[in-house]
Design a protein around this motif. Structure first.
Motif, PDB file in Angstrom:
ATOM      1  N   ARG A 123       0.831  -1.207   0.000  1.00 32.09           N
ATOM      2  CA  ARG A 123       0.000   0.000   0.000  1.00 32.09           C
ATOM      3  C   ARG A 123       0.864   1.254   0.000  1.00 32.09           C
ATOM      4  O   ARG A 123       0.623   2.191  -0.764  1.00 32.09           O
ATOM      5  N   ASN A 124       1.870   1.269   0.865  1.00 32.10           N
ATOM      6  CA  ASN A 124       2.717   2.460   0.959  1.00 32.10           C
ATOM      7  C   ASN A 124       3.449   2.745  -0.353  1.00 32.10           C
ATOM      8  O   ASN A 124       3.548   3.892  -0.790  1.00 32.10           O
ATOM      9  N   LEU A 125       3.975   1.679  -0.982  1.00 28.76           N
ATOM     10  CA  LEU A 125       4.665   1.862  -2.255  1.00 28.76           C
ATOM     11  C   LEU A 125       3.712   2.340  -3.341  1.00 28.76           C
ATOM     12  O   LEU A 125       4.053   3.211  -4.147  1.00 28.76           O
ATOM     13  N   ALA A 126       2.511   1.771  -3.346  1.00 24.59           N
ATOM     14  CA  ALA A 126       1.528   2.171  -4.355  1.00 24.59           C
ATOM     15  C   ALA A 126       1.092   3.618  -4.149  1.00 24.59           C
ATOM     16  O   ALA A 126       0.941   4.379  -5.115  1.00 24.59           O
ATOM     17  N   VAL A 127       0.882   3.992  -2.895  1.00 24.53           N
ATOM     18  CA  VAL A 127       0.485   5.373  -2.600  1.00 24.53           C
ATOM     19  C   VAL A 127       1.600   6.336  -2.998  1.00 24.53           C
ATOM     20  O   VAL A 127       1.348   7.419  -3.542  1.00 24.53           O
ATOM     21  N   ARG A 141      -8.586   3.820   7.195  1.00 22.17           N
ATOM     22  CA  ARG A 141      -7.490   4.785   7.090  1.00 22.17           C
ATOM     23  C   ARG A 141      -6.621   4.493   5.875  1.00 22.17           C
ATOM     24  O   ARG A 141      -6.224   5.406   5.140  1.00 22.17           O
ATOM     25  N   GLN A 142      -6.317   3.227   5.637  1.00 20.01           N
ATOM     26  CA  GLN A 142      -5.512   2.852   4.480  1.00 20.01           C
ATOM     27  C   GLN A 142      -6.237   3.186   3.181  1.00 20.01           C
ATOM     28  O   GLN A 142      -5.632   3.660   2.222  1.00 20.01           O
ATOM     29  N   ILE A 143      -7.544   2.944   3.154  1.00 17.03           N
ATOM     30  CA  ILE A 143      -8.329   3.252   1.956  1.00 17.03           C
ATOM     31  C   ILE A 143      -8.380   4.759   1.744  1.00 17.03           C
ATOM     32  O   ILE A 143      -8.266   5.246   0.613  1.00 17.03           O
ATOM     33  N   ALA A 144      -8.530   5.514   2.821  1.00 22.20           N
ATOM     34  CA  ALA A 144      -8.546   6.975   2.717  1.00 22.20           C
ATOM     35  C   ALA A 144      -7.235   7.481   2.127  1.00 22.20           C
ATOM     36  O   ALA A 144      -7.222   8.355   1.248  1.00 22.20           O
ATOM     37  N   ASP A 145      -6.127   6.918   2.586  1.00 20.79           N
ATOM     38  CA  ASP A 145      -4.821   7.310   2.059  1.00 20.79           C
ATOM     39  C   ASP A 145      -4.691   6.946   0.581  1.00 20.79           C
ATOM     40  O   ASP A 145      -4.197   7.732  -0.232  1.00 20.79           O
ATOM     41  N   ALA A 146      -5.129   5.719   0.263  1.00 23.50           N
ATOM     42  CA  ALA A 146      -4.997   5.244  -1.114  1.00 23.50           C
ATOM     43  C   ALA A 146      -5.844   6.045  -2.090  1.00 23.50           C
ATOM     44  O   ALA A 146      -5.444   6.308  -3.225  1.00 23.50           O
TER      45      ALA A 146
END
Length: 198
Positions: free
Chosen positions: A93-97, A163-168
């Motif tokens: 997720r972090n790399l994709a974001v 939270r992860q979806i919000a970031d993405a």
């Protein structure tokens, strides 16, 4: 047999080893364990990357970067901070974001949603029964607005938090929660394919 002492078990015993053992093998350069580790996590890693980036080519690059990062940092993994699956999910997720933040934002168009959900819910490694279930899931999610379908897929299929979806998705946390909640409510009202809009 060499120092690893497990030549020839990649397709049998290695498949049954705990995630932590395979990760340790990946970090030490064990070929058998590395192959099994990648096979075990490639679908979820690619799926998350696809969900965030919306582009198969970019998602593949992110997936490769995720496994390379896991190899480099394998010895730093601490099970007290979460499962290997959660750790891999976070890396992907972090790399994709990072990728989508590094270029102009281009949300997935509604016309592209079917292809996105196909990539997220179906792979060649799945047995026929699972592929059939994935097809049902795609048709069911297609009942939802594109934004809600992505949120539900990321939360339900890949276990991403609000939270992860919000970031993405580059949206407020409350918006992410609303999309997940409304999407799930719609699926409960229309649980079968073709039920939406009827």
């Amino acid at each position: 047999m060499g120092s690893s002492g497990h030549i020839g078990i990649a397709d049998t015993d290695a498949d049954r080893l705990p995630d932590e053992v395979l990760l340790a093998g990946l970090g030490t350069g064990d070929g058998d364990f590395a192959v099994t580790f990648v096979h075990r996590f490639q679908r979820v890693v690619f799926g998350i990357a696809m969900a965030v980036t919306g582009d198969p080519g970019t998602a593949e690059e992110v997936a490769q970067q995720t496994f390379e990062s896991a190899r480099r940092h394998a010895l730093a993994y601490d099970s007290r901070h979460g499962s290997v699956r959660a750790w891999m999910t976070t890396i992907a997720r972090n790399l994709a974001v990072d990728v989508i933040h590094a270029r102009p934002s281009a949300p997935v168009a509604p016309d592209d949603l079917s292809g996105l959900l196909t990539a997220m819910t179906d792979t060649s490694e799945q047995p026929a029964g699972a592929r059939g279930g994935a097809a049902v899931l795609r048709r069911t999610l297609a009942c939802l607005p594109a934004t809600h379908a992505r949120a539900v897929a990321m939360a339900g299929i890949y276990g991403m938090t609000a939270r992860q979806i919000a970031d993405a998705e580059a949206i407020p946390l409350d918006t992410a929660k609303t999309r997940i909640r409304d999407g799930m409510q719609t699926l409960r009202v229309h649980p079968t394919p073709g039920g939406c809009g009827q």
